[in-house]
Scaffold this active site. Structure first.
Site, PDB file in Angstrom:
ATOM      1  N   TYR A   1     -77.715 -45.639   1.202  1.00 52.18           N
ATOM      2  CA  TYR A   1     -77.827 -46.095  -0.023  1.00 52.18           C
ATOM      3  C   TYR A   1     -79.146 -46.675  -0.386  1.00 52.18           C
ATOM      4  O   TYR A   1     -79.606 -47.559   0.320  1.00 52.18           O
ATOM      5  CB  TYR A   1     -76.668 -46.976  -0.328  1.00 52.18           C
ATOM      6  CG  TYR A   1     -76.933 -47.290  -1.767  1.00 52.18           C
ATOM      7  CD1 TYR A   1     -76.211 -46.471  -2.626  1.00 52.18           C
ATOM      8  CD2 TYR A   1     -77.471 -48.341  -2.232  1.00 52.18           C
ATOM      9  CE1 TYR A   1     -76.195 -46.747  -3.908  1.00 52.18           C
ATOM     10  CE2 TYR A   1     -77.632 -48.788  -3.344  1.00 52.18           C
ATOM     11  CZ  TYR A   1     -76.726 -47.927  -4.581  1.00 52.18           C
ATOM     12  OH  TYR A   1     -76.984 -48.399  -5.808  1.00 52.18           O
TER      13      TYR A   1
ATOM     14  N   GLU B   1     -78.863 -23.634 -32.939  1.00 53.10           N
ATOM     15  CA  GLU B   1     -80.162 -24.168 -32.872  1.00 53.10           C
ATOM     16  C   GLU B   1     -80.156 -25.406 -31.710  1.00 53.10           C
ATOM     17  O   GLU B   1     -80.994 -25.520 -30.798  1.00 53.10           O
ATOM     18  CB  GLU B   1     -81.086 -24.552 -33.709  1.00 53.10           C
ATOM     19  CG  GLU B   1     -81.330 -23.200 -34.623  1.00 53.10           C
ATOM     20  CD  GLU B   1     -81.799 -23.686 -35.980  1.00 53.10           C
ATOM     21  OE1 GLU B   1     -82.955 -24.296 -36.212  1.00 53.10           O
ATOM     22  OE2 GLU B   1     -81.105 -23.382 -37.111  1.00 53.10           O
TER      23      GLU B   1
ATOM     24  N   HIS C   1     -86.583  -5.093 -24.281  1.00 51.66           N
ATOM     25  CA  HIS C   1     -87.807  -5.602 -24.921  1.00 51.66           C
ATOM     26  C   HIS C   1     -87.802  -5.918 -26.337  1.00 51.66           C
ATOM     27  O   HIS C   1     -88.696  -5.885 -26.981  1.00 51.66           O
ATOM     28  CB  HIS C   1     -89.066  -4.534 -24.649  1.00 51.66           C
ATOM     29  CG  HIS C   1     -88.920  -4.072 -23.190  1.00 51.66           C
ATOM     30  ND1 HIS C   1     -89.859  -4.415 -22.355  1.00 51.66           N
ATOM     31  CD2 HIS C   1     -88.200  -2.899 -22.842  1.00 51.66           C
ATOM     32  CE1 HIS C   1     -89.680  -3.890 -21.249  1.00 51.66           C
ATOM     33  NE2 HIS C   1     -88.520  -2.924 -21.550  1.00 51.66           N
TER      34      HIS C   1
END
Ligand code: ARG
Length: 459
Positions: free
Chosen positions: A319, A292, A158
């Site tokens: 296809y 990031e 947590h």
């Protein structure tokens, strides 16, 4: 009037220019060229072996395709959107170069089984490269983990300090995730490595083709059983995108930790300057951009998975042109994944560990409370009673503005008189991690063994 030279026979009107551009895939599928040529060379060889092509025609085709590949590699090939896709660009050029023999290459084949083959060859290669990148990252992780076996940081649940753990152990958790990622890719590669060629447009072909031979020439492990499935199935690509999404999820979790840890508030690590950037306004900033970006790019890979699932979900057999939309998500995923794994392999050795801060932080939050409860159980208490007694001692420590491990023996004995001097070791961070001394636990000697075992798996 110009119509497409490959299929223009039954057409009386030229194609609308915008529709032509709209339908063209050459802008992105040209990266399939080496695989397309590899497939064509094998197909031509098989056709020669069954007598559909003469030996001379086959050698002209093979030589011509070789020259085309050289031109493409040298960036001298002129790609034309008028020729729609990579397959027809190459075929048209071959016909220009060698004449009639070139027109025979497409015998017993359709672009439908051709493109399905190309992307399987492409993906097989990408999976190999990606597994290699994962291995590099796993090796960097092992080195760092080895150096950090005795480093202690708070383990969290947590995101609240829970129990102390070895940093080496923490890093090895990511090694395990990556090991499963390799297993998933290996499994996906096995299913990818089946050959669609021979399915032709959808039903098979009227020539006595030898599919096993073509597959052998292309290094496929087997051939697709059903022609309709062979040309239309893209589930191997979806499997890859899902394995890739899981890898990105793992990298994103790791990124998140690097980002948190390198903040001034945690200060557990510093990432070397070489993998960080600054701010154009705030002179003090050093940002973990690479981590990031990896976290951000996970979104793009999940998006690619969703895209391909959606592209496939309502397609009737066999296809459909929808399938052309499989390529960009697939290519983008392979490129993104390789880049993220590479940047991680650079970032891991650039992690400078602030052992003191980790240790100090592990000392906060009464992280050895569970060890005290286990200690009382060993002295004869029932676990629930021990839990309650330790809970009270924690409440007391909080009031005293101390950590549980900082209470004196006398203070501790107020909560259970069985507590003796040996509790000092129990409440220490070192004592706590060493006590988890079983397979998979965080005791340093266990972590060392885990690292050794992991190293063996990479050989
Ligand atoms: N560019 C097409 C694709 O990527 C090749 C197959 C085209 N087949 C066709 N029947 N139009 O799917």
């Amino acid at each position: 009037m110009t119509t497409n030279q490959s299929w223009g026979g039954r057409f009386n009107q030229p194609m609308d220019e915008f529709v032509k551009t709209f339908g063209a895939s050459v802008f992105f599928d040209k990266i399939l060229a080496p695989y397309d040529i590899q497939g064509s060379v094998a197909h031509a060889k098989m056709l020669a072996e069954i007598g559909v092509l003469s030996a001379e025609e086959e050698s002209k085709i093979t030589a011509g395709l070789g020259k085309i590949l050289d031109e493409i590699k040298a960036d001298k090939f002129e790609w034309s959107p008028d020729l729609e896709d990579v397959h027809m660009n190459i075929e048209a050029k071959l016909v220009d170069m060698i004449g009639d023999a070139g027109k025979k290459l497409h015998t017993g084949r359709s672009r439908n089984d051709q493109v399905a083959t190309d992307i399987r060859l492409y993906l097989r290669q990408q999976i190999d490269e990606i597994m290699n990148e994962i291995k590099h990252l796993q090796i960097s992780l092992l080195y760092l983990a080895e150096a950090q076996v005795d480093t202690i940081l708070p383990g969290f649940t947590h995101l609240q300090a829970a129990q102390p753990v070895s940093f080496g152990h923490h890093l090895m958790a990511y090694f395990e995730m990556l090991a499963r990622d390799v297993q998933r890719l290996t499994d996906c590669r096995r299913r990818t490595n089946f050959m669609p060629l021979g399915a032709a447009a959808l039903a098979g072909t009227n020539y006595p083709i030898n599919r096993t031979r073509t597959a052998e020439l292309l290094g496929f492990e087997g051939i697709c059983n059903n022609s309709l499935d062979a040309v239309s199935d893209r589930d191997f690509a979806i499997e890859f995108l899902s394995a890739a999404s899981i890898i990105m999820m793992h990298l994103s979790r790791f990124s998140e930790e690097l980002i948190l840890w390198s903040s001034a508030q945690f200060n557990f690590i510093e990432l070397q300057d070489s993998v960080c950037t600054g701010s154009s306004i705030m002179p003090q900033k050093k940002n973990p951009d690479a981590a990031e970006l990896v976290r951000g790019k996970s979104g793009r890979v999940y998006g690619n998975l969703t895209a391909l699932l959606t592209i496939m979900k309502s397609q009737p057999l066999a296809y459909n042109k929808d399938n052309q939309e499989d390529k960009e998500p697939l290519f983008d995923t392979a490129d993104t994944l390789k880049a993220c794994l590479k940047v991680f392999a650079d970032m891991v050795p650039a992690i400078q560990v602030n052992k003191k801060m980790m240790y100090k932080s592990a000392k906060k939050g009464h992280t050895t409370a569970t060890d005290l409860a286990d200690y009382l159980v060993k002295k004869g208490a029932a676990f629930r009673d021990a839990h309650a007694a330790v809970g009270k001692s924690v409440a007391y420590a909080i009031k005293q503005e101390k950590d549980l491990s900082e209470l004196s023996l006398e203070e501790l004995q107020k909560f259970d008189e069985r507590i003796e001097n040996d509790v000092v070791e129990i409440l220490s961070l070192e004592g706590s991690i060493s006590a988890k001394d079983h397979f998979g636990g965080t005791a340093p000697n266990q972590v060392k063994q885990a690292i050794q075992a992991a190293r063996k798996t990479l050989k």
